[in-house]
Enzyme design. Sequence first.
Site, mmCIF file in Angstrom:
data_model
loop_
_atom_site.group_PDB
_atom_site.id
_atom_site.type_symbol
_atom_site.label_atom_id
_atom_site.label_comp_id
_atom_site.label_asym_id
_atom_site.label_seq_id
_atom_site.Cartn_x
_atom_site.Cartn_y
_atom_site.Cartn_z
ATOM 1 N N LYS A 99 -18.574 1.042 -0.445
ATOM 2 C CA LYS A 99 -17.916 0.177 -1.434
ATOM 3 C C LYS A 99 -18.683 -1.119 -1.606
ATOM 4 O O LYS A 99 -18.879 -1.600 -2.729
ATOM 5 C CB LYS A 99 -16.468 -0.105 -1.001
ATOM 6 C CG LYS A 99 -15.566 1.127 -1.062
ATOM 7 C CD LYS A 99 -14.224 0.887 -0.366
ATOM 8 C CE LYS A 99 -13.416 2.172 -0.295
ATOM 9 N NZ LYS A 99 -12.161 2.004 0.487
ATOM 10 N N GLN A 145 -9.070 -2.346 4.150
ATOM 11 C CA GLN A 145 -9.316 -0.944 4.467
ATOM 12 C C GLN A 145 -8.259 -0.423 5.449
ATOM 13 O O GLN A 145 -8.002 -1.037 6.485
ATOM 14 C CB GLN A 145 -10.728 -0.809 5.075
ATOM 15 C CG GLN A 145 -11.155 0.621 5.354
ATOM 16 C CD GLN A 145 -11.388 1.438 4.082
ATOM 17 O OE1 GLN A 145 -11.876 0.939 3.080
ATOM 18 N NE2 GLN A 145 -11.005 2.706 4.131
ATOM 19 N N ASP A 147 -6.668 -1.827 -4.817
ATOM 20 C CA ASP A 147 -6.330 -0.473 -4.355
ATOM 21 C C ASP A 147 -5.072 0.070 -5.037
ATOM 22 O O ASP A 147 -4.816 1.271 -4.988
ATOM 23 C CB ASP A 147 -6.091 -0.484 -2.836
ATOM 24 C CG ASP A 147 -7.359 -0.154 -2.053
ATOM 25 O OD1 ASP A 147 -8.216 0.568 -2.595
ATOM 26 O OD2 ASP A 147 -7.462 -0.610 -0.897
#
Length: 279
Positions: A44, A88, A111
């Site tokens: 990412k 994460q 997200d």
Amino acid sequence: MDGKALAERLRGEVTREIAALGHVGLATVLVGDDPASDVYIRLKQRAATEAGIDARDIRLDASTSEDEVLALVHDLNDDAEIDGILVQLPLPSQIDETRVTYAVAPHKDVDGFHPVNAGNLYLGTPLHVPATPAGCMALLGEYGVDPKGKNAVVIGRSEIVGRPAAMLLLQAHATVTICHSRTADLAAEVRRADIVVAAVGVPGIVTADMVKPGAAILDVGLTRTEEGIRGDVDPAVADVAGLLTPMPGGTGPMTIALLLESAVKAARYRRGLLAYPTL
Ligand code: NAP
């Protein structure tokens, strides 16, 4: 369905959009040293930097307390240089993931895991949407599969993939069935499907005899085995399906591309170029 090729094209578009915006800031937060999470964050970060995003790679020790993570998230929420925040998952066991997910400012939640974003997807007014299911929808669009009126079966009901995939397919007017570990007859459900999203994490759980000829199959599940990366879809499905994503090279690269799109969206929300209801 070549996810790698479409992802490359989308990343090119995103790069141009970022150049036009001038500055897009993304902070990724990794707590601990889980090897799989480390790989995802590297991918990412690299993709974000290549696209011209000002990407901040924040890494915290595995013993970091929940309060410390929450304080960091609050700082990032207030940080004028940061448009998007990604924490994460999974987080170490001493940290409540729900509390951290709730703490991220919804308009910076690239997200799409915050309840405001999840709720808006449920209501049919999507804002930030989880990247993996968004990538599945983009692949269907690219290959001319209109979900309208089709039977879609999603295998898996996680907040990250299964549920949002089902909501996106419903919004695109598919007739959606969600299967999970308690589904009585998975094969029978899948056999009726024109579109299948397999997001389980059990290698080869979708076999050729379960697939309707000509169906479009999106393989999301990803398991690392001694023979390499395996998807949820048995390779023999390629002989029956009309369209199938390869594993690797299908839904994975699309997830990264759609995350970058989310970062651009977050920058637009912050600048008022797109309306975010709570801003
Ligand atoms: P998860 O939270 O573990 O969810 C797995 C889902 O599969 C659950 O809903 C579970 O049902 C269901 N399930 C388990 N065994 C089953 C069975 N035998 N039959 C039917 N359903 C079954 O996982 P996730 O986060 O959604 O991820 C799913 C997979 O996608 C993983 O392999 C992950 O690594 C991969 N993934 C790939 C990408 C990508 O970009 N390609 C992105 C994210 C995740 P219950 O709810 O009943 O337990």
